[in-house]
Design a protein around this motif. Structure first.
Motif, PDB file in Angstrom:
ATOM      1  N   HIS A  65     -50.902  67.797 -20.864  1.00  0.00           N
ATOM      2  CA  HIS A  65     -51.576  68.843 -20.088  1.00  0.00           C
ATOM      3  C   HIS A  65     -51.700  68.357 -18.647  1.00  0.00           C
ATOM      4  O   HIS A  65     -51.943  67.158 -18.423  1.00  0.00           O
ATOM      5  CB  HIS A  65     -52.967  69.120 -20.671  1.00  0.00           C
ATOM      6  N   GLU A  66     -51.562  69.300 -17.711  1.00  0.00           N
ATOM      7  CA  GLU A  66     -51.630  68.859 -16.300  1.00  0.00           C
ATOM      8  C   GLU A  66     -52.998  68.263 -15.958  1.00  0.00           C
ATOM      9  O   GLU A  66     -53.106  67.421 -15.073  1.00  0.00           O
ATOM     10  CB  GLU A  66     -51.280  70.010 -15.347  1.00  0.00           C
ATOM     11  N   ASN A  67     -54.039  68.672 -16.700  1.00  0.00           N
ATOM     12  CA  ASN A  67     -55.371  68.116 -16.434  1.00  0.00           C
ATOM     13  C   ASN A  67     -55.561  66.727 -17.037  1.00  0.00           C
ATOM     14  O   ASN A  67     -56.636  66.147 -16.958  1.00  0.00           O
ATOM     15  CB  ASN A  67     -56.460  69.062 -16.956  1.00  0.00           C
ATOM     16  N   GLY A  75     -61.758  65.249 -19.559  1.00  0.00           N
ATOM     17  CA  GLY A  75     -60.438  65.671 -20.027  1.00  0.00           C
ATOM     18  C   GLY A  75     -59.979  64.867 -21.239  1.00  0.00           C
ATOM     19  O   GLY A  75     -59.512  65.424 -22.238  1.00  0.00           O
ATOM     20  N   TYR A  76     -60.147  63.562 -21.163  1.00  0.00           N
ATOM     21  CA  TYR A  76     -59.642  62.713 -22.239  1.00  0.00           C
ATOM     22  C   TYR A  76     -60.486  62.836 -23.510  1.00  0.00           C
ATOM     23  O   TYR A  76     -59.976  62.721 -24.611  1.00  0.00           O
ATOM     24  CB  TYR A  76     -59.518  61.262 -21.749  1.00  0.00           C
ATOM     25  N   VAL A  77     -61.799  63.089 -23.340  1.00  0.00           N
ATOM     26  CA  VAL A  77     -62.628  63.311 -24.537  1.00  0.00           C
ATOM     27  C   VAL A  77     -62.146  64.565 -25.256  1.00  0.00           C
ATOM     28  O   VAL A  77     -61.974  64.573 -26.483  1.00  0.00           O
ATOM     29  CB  VAL A  77     -64.130  63.411 -24.178  1.00  0.00           C
ATOM     30  N   GLN A  78     -61.880  65.629 -24.488  1.00  0.00           N
ATOM     31  CA  GLN A  78     -61.416  66.883 -25.122  1.00  0.00           C
ATOM     32  C   GLN A  78     -60.116  66.645 -25.888  1.00  0.00           C
ATOM     33  O   GLN A  78     -59.958  67.055 -27.031  1.00  0.00           O
ATOM     34  CB  GLN A  78     -61.161  67.950 -24.062  1.00  0.00           C
ATOM     35  N   VAL A 176     -49.611  68.331 -29.835  1.00  0.00           N
ATOM     36  CA  VAL A 176     -50.859  69.030 -30.167  1.00  0.00           C
ATOM     37  C   VAL A 176     -51.263  69.823 -28.923  1.00  0.00           C
ATOM     38  O   VAL A 176     -51.371  69.254 -27.834  1.00  0.00           O
ATOM     39  CB  VAL A 176     -51.967  68.015 -30.545  1.00  0.00           C
ATOM     40  N   GLU A 177     -51.439  71.115 -29.090  1.00  0.00           N
ATOM     41  CA  GLU A 177     -51.807  71.946 -27.937  1.00  0.00           C
ATOM     42  C   GLU A 177     -53.321  71.900 -27.740  1.00  0.00           C
ATOM     43  O   GLU A 177     -54.078  72.227 -28.657  1.00  0.00           O
ATOM     44  CB  GLU A 177     -51.390  73.407 -28.175  1.00  0.00           C
ATOM     45  N   VAL A 178     -53.749  71.467 -26.575  1.00  0.00           N
ATOM     46  CA  VAL A 178     -55.184  71.478 -26.262  1.00  0.00           C
ATOM     47  C   VAL A 178     -55.330  72.069 -24.862  1.00  0.00           C
ATOM     48  O   VAL A 178     -54.633  71.648 -23.937  1.00  0.00           O
ATOM     49  CB  VAL A 178     -55.781  70.038 -26.257  1.00  0.00           C
ATOM     50  N   ASP A 179     -56.236  73.045 -24.735  1.00  0.00           N
ATOM     51  CA  ASP A 179     -56.466  73.618 -23.422  1.00  0.00           C
ATOM     52  C   ASP A 179     -57.565  72.806 -22.746  1.00  0.00           C
ATOM     53  O   ASP A 179     -58.752  73.032 -22.967  1.00  0.00           O
ATOM     54  CB  ASP A 179     -56.872  75.093 -23.589  1.00  0.00           C
TER      55      ASP A 179
END
Ligand code: FAD
Length: 323
Positions: A65-67, A75-78, A176-179
């Motif tokens: 993800h770009e974030n 970001g990394y926790v999510q 794995v897709e994560v927003d």
């Protein structure tokens, strides 16, 4: 059969060594477990997933993800929590690095799990596994066992040897897709300090200078020695406080903790706070003009003499040996 999730670290598009060490650690904890390597970041992560498999993981999961381009706690926790929820591992292994030290307690609190941090050695395996970690600034070690819940540990870099890379190994790399959203911190730009080659925290050889080097120029012979050895330069807080070098070189209780194969302490007295960062090094050489200096109590080899004579002589001798 259990499952271990290893959260890797990427810097400048490449996996850091500690990622491979963590896979070896997970294998040692329970050799019959499945080891899943996770890569969080931006860019081409699939090839990194394959590389982790070549270093012993059974399969890999990547969250791109770009974030996640730069490390942020939010970001990394999510991303990590999404992978953990999907995989539901019995154990999690991370590096005891700046990233790992920030991320692991956040994950542990979300999972309501314990965490054994800064593990330097794993004893036994399976049901008899014990985790050894330094306490009291490295003056003593404690052995810990996990009696219930997840086995969640962080491993100090350079303490557990990675498995040999096997390029014929292959496995599944799953996206794995994560927003990744709602970051409270946005990193606009990363400005790295101009570093002299080898990364201190992953260096196998470190030449560290103390107040005894007497000036910024006094570090020059240390850089030359580090150069012929293929190592990095570190420092005591005494040297950093005196303005002889940057604080990013500081090793010790309030600096970096390092475990190289060879640590050469030059003009460093050996204060307890300095020893806390380097006493686990495999071989320690001390160069000091004071035969009573405390650094000699932890050194494997000691040279009593003026560093401005000894260090250039060592550099010349090593150059001659190398031909
Ligand atoms: P000194 O103690 O001054 O030693 C210099 C040495 O150089 C002497 O042994 C001397 O004999 C030798 N020498 C001088 N000239 C020569 C020469 N020509 N040839 C050979 N030898 C020579 N320190 C750290 O390093 N890292 C930390 O993370 C750290 N954290 C701290 C945290 C706290 C809360 C506190 C209170 C202190 C901390 N310190 C830390 C500081 C620590 O207590 C020492 O003050 C510091 O390590 C001393 O640095 P030094 O050995 O370079 O200097």
């Amino acid at each position: 059969m259990g499952k271990y999730l290893v959260i890797s670290e990427v810097r400048d598009g490449e996996l850091r060594n500690v990622s491979f060490e963590n896979i070896a650690a997970a294998r040692q904890i329970d050799e019959n477990s499945e080891v899943v390597a996770a890569v969080l970041g931006d860019g081409d992560l699939e090839s990194l997933g394959q590389e982790l498999i070549q270093y012993g993981a059974d399969r890999a999961v990547v969250v791109q993800h770009e974030n996640l381009k730069n490390y942020t706690s939010d970001g990394y926790v999510q991303a990590a929590m999404a992978v953990i929820e999907q995989e539901d591992p019995d154990g999690i292994v991370m590096g005891h690095t700046s990233e790992g030290k920030d991320l692991s307690p956040r994950i542990a609190s979300k999972l309501d799990s314990g965490l054994i941090s800064d593990v330097t050695e794993i004893e036994g395996s399976g049901d008899d596994v014990k985790f050894i970690r330094p306490i009291y600034s490295g003056k003593a070690f404690e052995k810990k066992v996990i009696t219930n819940g997840k086995t969640f540990i962080t491993i100090r870099p350079n303490n557990i040897a990675p498995l040999e890379k096997d390029e014929s190994r292959s496995g599944d790399v799953q996206k794995v897709e994560v927003d990744v959203q709602n970051l409270r911190t946005v990193i606009k730009e990363v400005i790295r300090k101009a570093s002299e080659g080898v990364d201190l925290s992953e260096a196998n050889i470190i030449v560290a200078g103390g107040r005894g080097v007497k000036s910024a120029e006094g570090f020059d012979p240390l850089y030359e020695l580090a150069d012929v050895l293929g190592g990095a330069v570190g420092a005591s807080r005494g040297a950093a406080d005196a303005g002889y070098c940057d604080y990013s070189l500081q090793i010790g209780q309030t600096g970096k903790v390092v475990t190289p194969d060879l640590y050469i302490a030059v003009g460093i007295s050996g204060a307890i706070q300095h020893l806390a960062g380097m006493s686990n090094s495999k071989v320690i050489v001390a160069i000091n003009k004071d035969p009573e200096a405390n650094i000699f109590n932890v050194a494997d080899y000691g040279i009593v003499g003026d560093l401005f004579d000894v260090v250039p002589a060592l550099t010349e001798e090593i150059k001659a040996l190398k031909g």
